[in-house]
Design a protein around this motif. Structure first.
Motif, short mmCIF file in Angstrom:
data_model
loop_
_atom_site.label_atom_id
_atom_site.label_comp_id
_atom_site.label_asym_id
_atom_site.label_seq_id
_atom_site.Cartn_x
_atom_site.Cartn_y
_atom_site.Cartn_z
N GLN A 51 -5.96 -5.10 7.43
CA GLN A 51 -5.36 -4.26 8.46
C GLN A 51 -4.11 -4.83 9.09
N SER A 52 -3.75 -6.06 8.74
CA SER A 52 -2.61 -6.72 9.38
C SER A 52 -2.01 -7.73 8.42
N GLU A 105 -9.37 8.62 7.13
CA GLU A 105 -10.83 8.68 7.30
C GLU A 105 -11.43 7.34 7.70
N SER A 106 -10.64 6.27 7.72
CA SER A 106 -11.17 4.92 7.93
C SER A 106 -10.63 4.28 9.20
N ARG A 107 -11.44 3.45 9.82
CA ARG A 107 -10.98 2.68 10.98
C ARG A 107 -10.03 1.56 10.55
N ARG A 108 -9.95 1.32 9.24
CA ARG A 108 -9.07 0.25 8.72
C ARG A 108 -7.78 0.82 8.13
N THR A 109 -7.43 2.03 8.49
CA THR A 109 -6.25 2.68 7.94
C THR A 109 -4.96 1.91 8.26
N VAL A 110 -4.09 1.82 7.24
CA VAL A 110 -2.76 1.26 7.42
C VAL A 110 -1.76 2.23 6.81
N THR A 111 -0.48 2.02 7.09
CA THR A 111 0.55 2.88 6.53
C THR A 111 1.23 2.19 5.35
N ALA A 112 1.83 3.01 4.50
CA ALA A 112 2.55 2.47 3.36
C ALA A 112 3.70 1.58 3.82
N GLN A 113 4.35 1.95 4.91
CA GLN A 113 5.48 1.17 5.41
C GLN A 113 5.04 -0.21 5.91
N GLU A 114 3.88 -0.26 6.55
CA GLU A 114 3.35 -1.55 7.00
C GLU A 114 3.08 -2.47 5.83
N VAL A 115 2.38 -1.95 4.84
CA VAL A 115 2.02 -2.78 3.69
C VAL A 115 3.27 -3.17 2.90
N GLN A 116 4.20 -2.28 2.79
CA GLN A 116 5.46 -2.59 2.11
C GLN A 116 6.11 -3.82 2.75
N GLN A 117 6.14 -3.86 4.07
CA GLN A 117 6.76 -4.97 4.78
C GLN A 117 5.98 -6.27 4.58
N TRP A 118 4.64 -6.18 4.65
CA TRP A 118 3.83 -7.39 4.45
C TRP A 118 4.05 -7.99 3.07
N LEU A 152 5.57 -11.56 2.01
CA LEU A 152 4.71 -12.50 1.31
C LEU A 152 4.16 -11.84 0.05
N PRO A 153 4.86 -11.92 -1.07
CA PRO A 153 4.38 -11.29 -2.30
C PRO A 153 3.03 -11.84 -2.72
N PRO A 179 4.13 -1.67 -3.96
CA PRO A 179 3.96 -2.05 -5.36
C PRO A 179 2.48 -2.18 -5.74
N LEU A 180 1.76 -1.07 -5.67
CA LEU A 180 0.34 -1.09 -6.00
C LEU A 180 0.15 -1.25 -7.50
#
Length: 216
Positions: free
Chosen positions: A9-10, A32-45, A49-50, A77-78
């Motif tokens: 989540q972070s 639907e999940s309490r652990r939802t994240v956005t594509a933009q957040e994950v893109q930045q993470w 840190l690849p 990059p899934l």
């Protein structure tokens, strides 16, 4: 035995999963999940840190419009799209036409599980069997009857596909699960403390998995 740490989540969660022995690192993109994240957040993470070369990124979706999934794959990059809802075979075939990611299908443990594994067997790249709880698509922290695992794995292997197990897996019960020899385990709440990923729980879980692999 493969490990998938899901529900990151972070950036801190992701860092811990990245530094672990996880083969797959999962992010949940459904509301639907309490652990939802956005594509933009994950893109930045992931830019910050690849993932390590031997780790794959997994995006979890539940009955979302096909274009939402495709757009997310274009943003992040899934390596794997995990479909956790009631997505049809037609939906999966269309996704495959529009993306080159692997596709995993989650199938809930119900009387219809074996039939569903056969239905999806030729069109997906892997399976995940999770606990069915009324009104929930997963992430409940409850285990199903693991004695069914050999049956489910046998069907998946007929199609040459791995079979992961999810639901209620914790450090104190993972040894029982490993006795059934699933191809992989998917864990979220079982490696969390107060809703955040715990490096200590990851390490404890991995010690048991390593010991099992050495003596299997």
């Amino acid at each position: 035995m493969m490990l998938k740490y899901c529900g990151n989540q972070s950036l801190t969660d992701y860092q811990k999963s990245r530094e672990s022995h996880a083969d797959n690192i999962g992010f949940i993109f459904t509301q639907e999940s309490r652990r939802t994240v956005t594509a933009q957040e994950v893109q930045q993470w992931v830019r910050t840190l690849p993932p390590k070369p031997d780790q794959q990124l997994v995006g979890v979706f539940v009955n979302q419009p096909l274009m939402v999934v495709i757009k997310t794959v274009e943003t992040v990059p899934l390596d794997i799209v995990q479909l956790h809802g009631s997505e049809s075979t037609a939906y999966i075939k269309e996704l495959r036409k529009n993306s080159d990611v692997q596709i995993w299908k989650t199938v809930s443990h119900t009387p219809e599980t074996a039939t569903l594994l056969k239905t999806y067997g030729t069109i997906v790249d892997g399976f995940l069997v999770d606990t069915k709880v009324h009104g929930e698509w997963g992430g409940t922290g409850q285990a199903f009857d693991w004695s069914y695992i050999p049956q489910y794995a046998e069907i998946a292997h007929v199609y040459g596909k791995p079979c992961f197990i999810a639901g209620g897996i914790k450090v104190n019960n993972v040894q029982e699960l490993l006795d059934y020899q699933p191809d992989g385990i998917d864990i979220a709440s079982g490696i969390e403390v107060q809703g955040m990923k715990s490096a200590a729980l990851m390490e404890a879980l991995e010690r048991k998995v390593v010991d099992n692999n050495e003596f299997a």
